[in-house]
Design an enzyme around this catalytic site. Structure first.
Site, PDB file in Angstrom:
ATOM      1  N   ASN A 198       0.852  -1.198   0.000  1.00 35.20           N
ATOM      2  CA  ASN A 198       0.000   0.000   0.000  1.00 35.20           C
ATOM      3  C   ASN A 198       0.891   1.252   0.000  1.00 35.20           C
ATOM      4  OD1 ASN A 198      -2.325   1.552   0.054  1.00 35.20           O
ATOM      5  ND2 ASN A 198      -3.148   0.620   1.918  1.00 35.20           N
ATOM      6  N   PHE A 199       0.262   2.404  -0.211  1.00 37.14           N
ATOM      7  CA  PHE A 199       0.922   3.718  -0.136  1.00 37.14           C
ATOM      8  C   PHE A 199       2.061   3.864  -1.134  1.00 37.14           C
ATOM      9  CE2 PHE A 199      -0.758   2.738   4.196  1.00 37.14           C
ATOM     10  CZ  PHE A 199      -1.839   3.603   4.148  1.00 37.14           C
ATOM     11  N   LEU A 200       1.919   3.230  -2.292  1.00 41.09           N
ATOM     12  CA  LEU A 200       2.860   3.482  -3.391  1.00 41.09           C
ATOM     13  C   LEU A 200       2.643   4.915  -3.866  1.00 41.09           C
ATOM     14  CD1 LEU A 200       4.799   2.895  -5.762  1.00 41.09           C
ATOM     15  CD2 LEU A 200       2.864   1.837  -6.956  1.00 41.09           C
ATOM     16  N   THR A 245      -4.570  -3.326  -3.794  1.00 38.41           N
ATOM     17  CA  THR A 245      -5.720  -2.778  -4.515  1.00 38.41           C
ATOM     18  C   THR A 245      -5.259  -1.544  -5.282  1.00 38.41           C
ATOM     19  OG1 THR A 245      -6.339  -1.384  -2.633  1.00 38.41           O
ATOM     20  CG2 THR A 245      -7.433  -3.528  -2.796  1.00 38.41           C
ATOM     21  N   LEU A 305      -6.611  -0.802   3.433  1.00 36.43           N
ATOM     22  CA  LEU A 305      -6.805   0.577   3.871  1.00 36.43           C
ATOM     23  C   LEU A 305      -6.510   1.579   2.760  1.00 36.43           C
ATOM     24  CD1 LEU A 305      -5.050   0.049   7.275  1.00 36.43           C
ATOM     25  CD2 LEU A 305      -7.525   0.076   6.835  1.00 36.43           C
TER      26      LEU A 305
HETATM   27  S1  NHW Z   1      -3.014   2.073  -5.291  1.00 39.05           S
HETATM   28  C1  NHW Z   1      -2.457   3.721  -5.178  1.00 39.05           C
HETATM   29  C2  NHW Z   1      -1.216   3.976  -5.972  1.00 39.05           C
HETATM   30  N1  NHW Z   1      -0.776   5.349  -5.793  1.00 39.05           N
HETATM   31  C3  NHW Z   1      -1.303   6.396  -6.425  1.00 39.05           C
HETATM   32  O1  NHW Z   1      -2.146   6.268  -7.278  1.00 39.05           O
HETATM   33  C4  NHW Z   1      -0.777   7.752  -5.986  1.00 39.05           C
HETATM   34  C5  NHW Z   1      -0.688   8.743  -7.111  1.00 39.05           C
HETATM   35  N2  NHW Z   1       0.109   8.224  -8.188  1.00 39.05           N
HETATM   36  C6  NHW Z   1       1.453   8.027  -8.116  1.00 39.05           C
HETATM   37  O2  NHW Z   1       2.105   8.270  -7.117  1.00 39.05           O
HETATM   38  C7  NHW Z   1      -2.598   1.411  -3.663  1.00 39.05           C
HETATM   39  C8  NHW Z   1       2.114   7.438  -9.359  1.00 39.05           C
HETATM   40  O3  NHW Z   1       1.284   7.662 -10.475  1.00 39.05           O
HETATM   41  C9  NHW Z   1       2.407   5.924  -9.218  1.00 39.05           C
HETATM   42  C10 NHW Z   1       2.936   5.387 -10.551  1.00 39.05           C
HETATM   43  C11 NHW Z   1       3.489   5.698  -8.159  1.00 39.05           C
HETATM   44  C12 NHW Z   1       1.154   5.125  -8.877  1.00 39.05           C
HETATM   45  N3  NHW Z   1      -0.025  -0.151  -8.886  1.00 39.05           N
HETATM   46  O4  NHW Z   1       6.854   5.172 -12.539  1.00 39.05           O
HETATM   47  P1  NHW Z   1       5.938   5.038 -13.700  1.00 39.05           P
HETATM   48  C13 NHW Z   1      -1.177   0.878  -3.696  1.00 39.05           C
HETATM   49  O5  NHW Z   1      -0.282   1.519  -3.183  1.00 39.05           O
HETATM   50  C14 NHW Z   1       2.505   0.836 -13.274  1.00 39.05           C
HETATM   51  C15 NHW Z   1       0.840  -0.934  -9.591  1.00 39.05           C
HETATM   52  O6  NHW Z   1       6.435   5.581 -14.984  1.00 39.05           O
HETATM   53  P2  NHW Z   1       4.130   6.852 -12.357  1.00 39.05           P
HETATM   54  C16 NHW Z   1      -0.930  -0.466  -4.335  1.00 39.05           C
HETATM   55  C17 NHW Z   1       2.027   1.138 -14.685  1.00 39.05           C
HETATM   56  O7  NHW Z   1       1.044   0.187 -15.077  1.00 39.05           O
HETATM   57  N4  NHW Z   1       1.420  -0.542 -10.734  1.00 39.05           N
HETATM   58  O8  NHW Z   1       4.503   5.648 -13.382  1.00 39.05           O
HETATM   59  C18 NHW Z   1       0.424  -0.553  -5.014  1.00 39.05           C
HETATM   60  C19 NHW Z   1       3.338   1.024 -15.463  1.00 39.05           C
HETATM   61  O9  NHW Z   1       3.682  -0.347 -15.665  1.00 39.05           O
HETATM   62  P3  NHW Z   1       3.363  -1.029 -17.090  1.00 39.05           P
HETATM   63  C20 NHW Z   1       1.141   0.699 -11.189  1.00 39.05           C
HETATM   64  O10 NHW Z   1       2.787   7.308 -12.708  1.00 39.05           O
HETATM   65  C21 NHW Z   1       0.624  -1.905  -5.634  1.00 39.05           C
HETATM   66  C22 NHW Z   1       4.357   1.599 -14.491  1.00 39.05           C
HETATM   67  O11 NHW Z   1       3.738   1.520 -13.162  1.00 39.05           O
HETATM   68  C23 NHW Z   1       0.257   1.550 -10.502  1.00 39.05           C
HETATM   69  O12 NHW Z   1       5.238   7.836 -12.290  1.00 39.05           O
HETATM   70  C24 NHW Z   1       1.992  -2.054  -6.267  1.00 39.05           C
HETATM   71  C25 NHW Z   1       4.674   3.050 -14.782  1.00 39.05           C
HETATM   72  O13 NHW Z   1       5.596   3.484 -13.855  1.00 39.05           O
HETATM   73  C26 NHW Z   1      -0.337   1.073  -9.318  1.00 39.05           C
HETATM   74  N5  NHW Z   1      -1.193   1.811  -8.596  1.00 39.05           N
HETATM   75  O14 NHW Z   1       4.053   6.107 -10.930  1.00 39.05           O
HETATM   76  C27 NHW Z   1       2.228  -3.418  -6.807  1.00 39.05           C
HETATM   77  N6  NHW Z   1       0.176   2.707 -11.182  1.00 39.05           N
HETATM   78  O15 NHW Z   1       3.762  -2.472 -16.948  1.00 39.05           O
HETATM   79  C28 NHW Z   1       2.595  -4.404  -5.718  1.00 39.05           C
HETATM   80  C29 NHW Z   1       0.974   2.583 -12.250  1.00 39.05           C
HETATM   81  O16 NHW Z   1       1.898  -0.836 -17.322  1.00 39.05           O
HETATM   82  C30 NHW Z   1       2.937  -5.772  -6.296  1.00 39.05           C
HETATM   83  N7  NHW Z   1       1.558   1.377 -12.268  1.00 39.05           N
HETATM   84  O17 NHW Z   1       4.214  -0.312 -18.102  1.00 39.05           O
HETATM   85  C31 NHW Z   1       3.346  -6.778  -5.207  1.00 39.05           C
HETATM   86  C32 NHW Z   1       4.752  -6.520  -4.728  1.00 39.05           C
HETATM   87  C33 NHW Z   1       5.163  -7.430  -3.548  1.00 39.05           C
HETATM   88  C34 NHW Z   1       5.336  -8.871  -4.024  1.00 39.05           C
HETATM   89  C35 NHW Z   1       5.825  -9.845  -2.840  1.00 39.05           C
HETATM   90  C36 NHW Z   1       6.021 -11.301  -3.206  1.00 39.05           C
HETATM   91  C1  EN5 Z   2      -5.877   1.833  -2.053  1.00 36.65           C
HETATM   92  N1  EN5 Z   2      -6.167   1.589  -0.676  1.00 36.65           N
HETATM   93  O1  EN5 Z   2     -12.245   7.934  -7.148  1.00 36.65           O
HETATM   94  C2  EN5 Z   2      -6.742   2.883  -2.591  1.00 36.65           C
HETATM   95  N2  EN5 Z   2     -13.212   8.031  -5.145  1.00 36.65           N
HETATM   96  O2  EN5 Z   2     -16.465   6.627  -5.761  1.00 36.65           O
HETATM   97  C3  EN5 Z   2      -6.296   3.317  -3.970  1.00 36.65           C
HETATM   98  N3  EN5 Z   2     -16.273   9.718  -5.824  1.00 36.65           N
HETATM   99  O3  EN5 Z   2     -15.097   9.562  -3.940  1.00 36.65           O
HETATM  100  C4  EN5 Z   2      -7.390   3.313  -4.995  1.00 36.65           C
HETATM  101  N4  EN5 Z   2     -15.052  12.781  -9.534  1.00 36.65           N
HETATM  102  O4  EN5 Z   2     -18.760   9.399  -6.559  1.00 36.65           O
HETATM  103  C5  EN5 Z   2      -8.438   4.337  -4.796  1.00 36.65           C
HETATM  104  N5  EN5 Z   2     -19.599  11.096  -5.378  1.00 36.65           N
HETATM  105  C6  EN5 Z   2      -9.433   4.458  -5.901  1.00 36.65           C
HETATM  106  C7  EN5 Z   2     -10.451   5.516  -5.577  1.00 36.65           C
HETATM  107  C8  EN5 Z   2      -9.922   6.920  -5.772  1.00 36.65           C
HETATM  108  C9  EN5 Z   2     -10.824   7.995  -5.250  1.00 36.65           C
HETATM  109  C10 EN5 Z   2     -12.145   7.997  -5.945  1.00 36.65           C
HETATM  110  C11 EN5 Z   2     -14.554   8.007  -5.659  1.00 36.65           C
HETATM  111  C12 EN5 Z   2     -15.184   6.695  -5.280  1.00 36.65           C
HETATM  112  C13 EN5 Z   2     -15.333   9.169  -5.053  1.00 36.65           C
HETATM  113  C14 EN5 Z   2     -17.186  10.725  -5.323  1.00 36.65           C
HETATM  114  C15 EN5 Z   2     -16.779  12.121  -5.697  1.00 36.65           C
HETATM  115  C16 EN5 Z   2     -16.671  12.319  -7.170  1.00 36.65           C
HETATM  116  C17 EN5 Z   2     -16.131  13.668  -7.510  1.00 36.65           C
HETATM  117  C18 EN5 Z   2     -15.935  13.795  -8.996  1.00 36.65           C
HETATM  118  C19 EN5 Z   2     -18.591  10.358  -5.822  1.00 36.65           C
HETATM  119  C20 EN5 Z   2     -20.966  10.840  -5.624  1.00 36.65           C
HETATM  120  C21 EN5 Z   2     -21.634  10.628  -4.278  1.00 36.65           C
HETATM  121  C22 EN5 Z   2     -23.168  10.617  -4.347  1.00 36.65           C
HETATM  122  C23 EN5 Z   2     -23.729  10.802  -2.949  1.00 36.65           C
HETATM  123  C24 EN5 Z   2     -25.239  10.795  -2.971  1.00 36.65           C
HETATM  124  C25 EN5 Z   2     -25.746   9.531  -3.605  1.00 36.65           C
HETATM  125  C26 EN5 Z   2     -25.153   9.309  -4.974  1.00 36.65           C
HETATM  126  C27 EN5 Z   2     -23.650   9.304  -4.941  1.00 36.65           C
END
Ligand code: NHW
Ligand code: EN5
Length: 388
Positions: free
Chosen positions: A136-138, A172, A388
């Protein structure tokens, strides 16, 4: 299409039709002596930094990295704002590994610019209880995006998990990757509709006025079920029994023991809330519900900076109808000043969402396992795991 994910032991989209592939590990463990001994290389300006969550200064830096760079909704109106106390709780469960709290710092400024974490868990898939890491928290700082840093973070956490002789993980994401075991929808129950509308989280329905909307979402002042009270330390054994029996019904679920329940479910202010029903006659604990606290920053709003959200966690109803139990959860969340109560369509949640006036959100949550195949996936209602 997925230059990184194609190289990883995860279900590949192209495998979907191959009936020879059985459930379970995709690749076998390797001897620990063959696990790479040194960290993966980072671009020259950066260094690995194992985080100490006891260190208040580090915790403040991690909090700030996530508060400014973590997950946003699809229209960039809200960003998750996990509190420092929440992060400490989420990252330090029983038997956690400090080496799995992985930061990346700029060598020169020492600024924290990226993070990924794992915590250990036992997760059951069908009848197989597997030691896993929950990842988590990537997060990569907005200024360093699209430079392929995420694959380096993922490889490094994988290496450190392997060093503990653990070969599977659960995670997730809001984005589609190869390959979800299931895809869940977020549902939202307005508690403070006026604020939700003011910040753009929800809209006034057609032919609805503000006063009709406020009336629609009104709740009683106090929980209705006799014997409904906060969970306490003395309840850990009873709650563990209830929860274990309940989670046994799902295809994928955590295998919680009393230590896990004490950590994950004992109430902590503004982090996790748990309630139960103790029968006024027999004093037996018959029902349980919980939610965690995850505010979101409201981006670009003149009137409000944060939205206070409760997220449904684990709920078990054996005597009280689940719908009535969750109505009491909504009532206490409203009393505690939450603006919205969120839930996924996991476990038996479908049975109360519409009736309790939750509406579907615009966000989805995809669940993944690393190095573990579940043929054809499962339905959200077969999933007993909340991350979470
Ligand atoms: S999901 C929340 C992830 N975080 C965010 O969305 C925060 C905002 N975004 C960022 O910080 C909960 C960046 O956009 C991140 C990507 C860091 C997401 N999971 O560095 P590049 C989690 O924390 C792939 C997995 O250029 P970026 C779960 C993407 O498909 N992969 O991208 C974490 C591509 O690969 P591909 C993800 O935008 C689970 C590559 O990253 C992803 O600068 C991790 C691009 O990299 C995501 N959410 O950085 C996996 N988002 O193959 C755990 C993008 O498609 C696996 N990518 O080319 C298990 C490990 C342990 C195993 C133990 C045996
Ligand atoms: C890993 N632990 O999209 C988590 N949230 O619906 C990482 N929408 O809040 C992955 N866009 O629908 C997280 N309001 C993926 C989720 C990222 C955050 C996200 C959505 C989930 C959300 C709200 C606000 C939308 C704003 C515009 C939304 C509608 C609520 C309405 C209330 C009354 C009854 C009908 C629905």
């Amino acid at each position: 299409r997925h230059k990184f994910w194609e190289t990883q032991p995860v279900g590949q989209f192209r495998d979907a039709a191959d009936h020879s592939l059985a459930d379970g590990a995709i690749e076998p463990p390797t001897p620990l002596s063959e696990v790479r001994a040194d960290p993966y290389p980072l671009p020259a300006a950066f260094e690995w930094y194992t985080c100490d969550l006891d260190d208040d200064a580090l915790l403040t830096d991690l909090y700030a990295l996530l508060a400014h760079n973590y997950v946003e909704d699809d229209e960039n109106m809200f960003r998750f704002n996990y509190s420092p106390a929440f992060l400490r709780w989420a990252l330090r469960p029983p038997s956690f590994f400090r080496a799995w709290h992985i930061g990346v710092r700029a060598k020169e400024s020492k600024k924290l610019v990226a993070f990924i974490s794992g915590v250990p868990a036992r997760i059951r898939a069908r009848d197989d209880v597997v030691r896993m890491a929950e990842i988590n928290f990537l997060c990569v700082h907005k200024k360093l995006r699209s430079k392929r840093l995420a694959p380096v973070l993922i490889r490094e956490v994988t290496r450190r998990v392997h060093q503990e002789n653990i070969w599977q993980a659960a995670y997730t994401a809001g984005v589609v990757l190869p390959t979800p075991i299931t895809t869940c929808r977020y549902w939202h129950r307005s508690l403070n509709p006026k604020k939700l509308i003011d910040v753009g989280f929800s809209r006034l329905g057609p032919r609805m006025t503000m006063s009709r909307t406020v009336r629609l979402y009104k709740l009683p002042d106090a929980p209705l079920t006799p014997g409904f009270r906060q969970m306490e330390l003395r309840d850990v054994a009873a709650v563990t029994r209830l929860l274990r029996a309940y989670l046994a019904k799902f295809v994928v679920a955590p295998d919680f023991d009393e230590m896990d329940v004490e950590h994950w479910l004992l109430p902590r202010e503004d982090v996790v809330d748990s309630y139960l029903v103790e029968s006024p006659e027999t004093h037996e604990v018959t029902d349980f519900c919980s939610f965690y606290t995850l505010p979101s920053s409201v981006l670009n709003n003149a009137n409000y900076a944060t939205l206070k959200a409760a997220y449904s966690y684990y709920n078990v109803a054996t005597k009280t109808p689940l719908q009535q139990l969750m109505n009491d959860a909504l009532i206490v969340a409203k009393q505690k000043n939450y603006d919205v109560f969120n839930a996924l369509d996991v476990m038996e949640n479908e049975s109360f969402l519409k009736e309790l006036k939750f509406g579907p959100g615009d966000g989805q949550l995809h669940y993944y396992l690393y190095n573990y195949r579940i043929r054809n996936g499962i339905k959200p209602s077969e999933l007993g795991l909340v991350l979470l």
